[in-house]
Design a protein around this motif. Structure first.
Motif, short mmCIF file in Angstrom:
data_model
loop_
_atom_site.label_atom_id
_atom_site.label_comp_id
_atom_site.label_asym_id
_atom_site.label_seq_id
_atom_site.Cartn_x
_atom_site.Cartn_y
_atom_site.Cartn_z
N UNK A 1 0.75 -1.21 -0.09
CA UNK A 1 0.05 -0.03 -0.07
C UNK A 1 0.81 1.01 0.06
N UNK A 2 0.69 2.28 -0.76
CA UNK A 2 1.52 3.63 -0.76
C UNK A 2 1.03 4.19 -2.06
N UNK A 3 0.96 5.51 -1.94
CA UNK A 3 0.92 6.36 -3.14
C UNK A 3 1.92 7.44 -3.25
N UNK B 1 7.99 5.22 -6.96
CA UNK B 1 9.39 4.96 -7.74
C UNK B 1 9.94 3.59 -7.64
N UNK B 2 9.83 3.13 -6.13
CA UNK B 2 10.31 1.75 -5.76
C UNK B 2 9.45 0.68 -6.18
N UNK C 1 16.93 -1.98 -5.43
CA UNK C 1 15.86 -1.05 -4.79
C UNK C 1 15.98 -0.62 -3.76
N UNK C 2 15.71 0.75 -3.51
CA UNK C 2 15.72 1.24 -2.17
C UNK C 2 14.30 1.77 -1.79
N UNK C 3 13.72 1.23 -0.75
CA UNK C 3 12.47 1.40 -0.24
C UNK C 3 12.61 2.79 0.84
N UNK C 4 12.13 3.46 0.62
CA UNK C 4 11.92 4.77 1.60
C UNK C 4 11.47 4.43 3.02
#
Length: 584
Positions: free
Chosen positions: A238-240, A246-247, A403-406
């Motif tokens: 889940x995310x917006x 981007x990730x 892949x960097x997940x913030x």
């Protein structure tokens, strides 16, 4: 038993209790009623908006819109009434609505007669409204009207009482200042007891234009489903926010290939969730997904766990068994905390990635495997390479697709979405029906830095689900064990209705008295406790709210105070008995 009585002006202690729930924050410009955010709006500006709605939509549609707006406000205030119902009679708890309607500046509401029984659902009320802003401004703009015009206020009364009683209650305005009367008067009773209930209920239904928009939305969703919406996120992802999107876009691009993926991010950001999503999106979704936490396996057992072991390879190896690579053959192997792998395991892992084959510990036979490797770490692998703790050739092999997940603190936009998702998930698990989060809880969720990231957020929401009573909203105290000291200072209303903004300055003498030894902290606490209980007329829950405590906390302090007085005074009991106060 049905309760029946004529009701006069509300008691001062009850009004003071409600005023104590109002707080103003000078730093953020926010106003709070309990945990719901409020607005202080110019009545003339509100009246101008009301007029524009009438002129634009017509009298009938504007009436429906304003009625529904009032209804929603009444339902919110009923939540506060339910918290007071725990410590008072149904009738006294019901009075919260008229008191709030007055405190909020809408209208001076004086119940003339109230008859209710929440157990049987019986209800009848007659309430006098004085100084109705809505009636006065309607008359100002349109002159004397032939029908009642206090639509928002009627909606509030219906919403509040329906939520409080747990059944549909309708009110009618039998007198209205907009019709030329001196004051407004309303009568409320269950919907089925009104002959024209259906006519009145239509104002609580959404306009047909809204229904049409919803139908069109549904058709769009169905159309997207039929052609395959590639942008739709899996249920657990889940995310917006831009960082998350981007990730996730990089993750989707990797799904169609077999390249090894390195996920980087702090603890709790959802690296395993990303890895599982990659597996589900790939052509390997029909095979196994095997997850391994490298940091949780003792170094001497890492190789046997990953690559398998043959019988007799070492003491205690009584049977041959496959390792995690073999179990994941054809599927995906997720190695979390890969920076903790020992050097010997790093060398074997590099060979697996290069040759696509493994050797079990104690065996000379090689086995071909077809595994997609996804590694994850919260460490700086490049720094570990410089320190000689991680092989540079393995690092470059793994780092082919990073892949960097913030962290969650950089994804503020995602917090409401994640909170809502976790609320629905854990409400189902724990069998709770909750109405969401209070406004203050939402602010706390957005303001907290979340060092534990999504995992910490999920734990906090689950705790809130467990602690919040069913049918209510999750409050700040349900989410966090203690108050956040970084929250802006708030000030409330004093007994005269003014703002106690100078309360810190007025406490200067008290502080000096403590510092110079004239008063002890215990004496100050005793004064505060006794004053609060006295102002609340013995109601411990009300007194606790004045002091920002829970009922058990104030009861404990009163008991300690009572015991201390008995020990110090042999001539009689202490002046304050918490058991008597609780029964008052």
């Amino acid at each position: 038993m049905t309760k029946l009585r004529s009701v006069g002006r509300t008691s001062s202690s009850s009004s003071e209790d409600l005023r104590a729930r109002v707080h103003f924050c000078a730093e953020t410009g926010q106003i709070w009623l309990h945990e719901h955010r409020m607005l202080l709006v110019h009545a003339e500006a509100q009246a101008a908006l009301r007029k524009e709605l009438i002129d634009t939509l017509g009298m009938d549609r504007a009436r429906g819109l304003l009625t529904r707006m009032g209804y929603a406000s009444g339902v919110r205030d009923a939540e506060l009434a339910r918290t007071r119902a725990e410590d008072s009679s149904d009738l006294d708890a019901f009075m919260t609505g008229p008191q709030l309607h007055t405190l909020e500046g809408i209208v001076r509401a004086t119940p003339v007669k109230v008859e209710l029984n929440r157990h049987t659902g019986q209800f009848y009320a007659e309430i006098l409204w004085e100084h109705s802003w809505e009636g006065q401004w309607h008359r100002h703009h349109y002159g004397i009207h032939s029908e009642p015009v206090c639509w928002t206020q009627i909606g509030y009364a219906c919403g509040y009482t329906s939520a409080f009683m747990g059944r549909t209650i309708l009110y009618k305005e039998v007198e209205c200042t907009g019709m030329g009367h001196n004051n407004c008067r309303i009568i409320g009773k269950p919907a089925e007891e009104w002959d024209d209930a259906a006519l009145q209920m239509r104002y609580f239904n959404s306009e047909s234009i809204a229904d049409q928009l919803i139908d069109l939305q549904t058709q769009v969703v169905q159309l997207r489903s039929s052609i395959g919406d590639r942008d739709q996120l899996p249920e657990d992802v889940t995310g917006a926010s831009p960082g998350f999107r981007a990730a996730y876009a990089l993750l989707k691009q990797a799904a169609g290939s077999h390249i090894s993926v390195l996920l980087r991010g702090e603890t709790g950001v959802g690296k395993e969730v990303f890895a599982r999503s990659l597996h589900e999106m790939s052509s390997r979704s029909g095979k196994s997904f095997v997850a391994v936490n490298c940091a949780a396996i003792p170094h001497e057992l890492v190789e046997s766990e990953l690559f398998g072991v043959e019988k007799g390879a070492f003491t205690g190896a009584l049977v041959s068994r496959p390792g995690r690579f073999e179990r994941a053959d054809g599927g995906t192997l997720f190695l979390d905390e890969i920076g903790d792998l020992p050097a010997s395991a790093q060398a074997k892992l590099l060979r697996v990635l290069q040759e696509g084959e493994i050797e079990r510990l104690g065996d000379q036979k090689t086995r071909k495997i077809n595994v997609r490797l996804v590694a994850a770490t919260n460490a700086n692998l490049q720094q570990l390479v410089k320190e000689g703790r991680f092989r540079s050739d393995l690092y470059y092999r793994l780092n082919a697709y990073q892949i960097v997940i913030p962290p969650l603190r950089e994804r503020k936009q995602d917090i409401p979405l994640l909170s809502k998702h976790f609320l629905a998930k854990h409400s189902a698990i724990h069998g709770k029906k909750l109405r969401g989060f209070t406004d203050k809880a939402k602010r706390a969720l957005l303001g907290y830095p979340w060092p534990g990231n999504i995992r910490e957020l999920q734990n906090a929401v689950e705790r809130g689900v467990i602690l919040a009573p069913s049918g209510t909203r999750i409050e700040v105290g349900h989410l966090f064990m203690s108050c956040n000291d970084d929250q802006p200072h708030e000030f409330g209303l004093d007994p005269t209705g003014g703002l106690d903004i100078n309360c810190w300055e007025t406490g200067k003498d008290l502080r000096e008295a403590v510092f110079n030894g004239s008063l002890t902290l215990d004496q100050v606490e005793a004064m505060l406790l006794e004053t609060a209980v006295d102002k609340a007329r013995g109601n411990l829950s009300s007194a606790a709210r004045m002091l920002g405590l829970t009922r058990p906390q104030i009861a404990y302090r009163l008991k300690r105070l009572h015991e201390g007085k008995e020990g110090a005074d042999d001539f009689g009991p202490a002046s304050l008995d918490p058991t008597q106060a609780g029964a008052a």
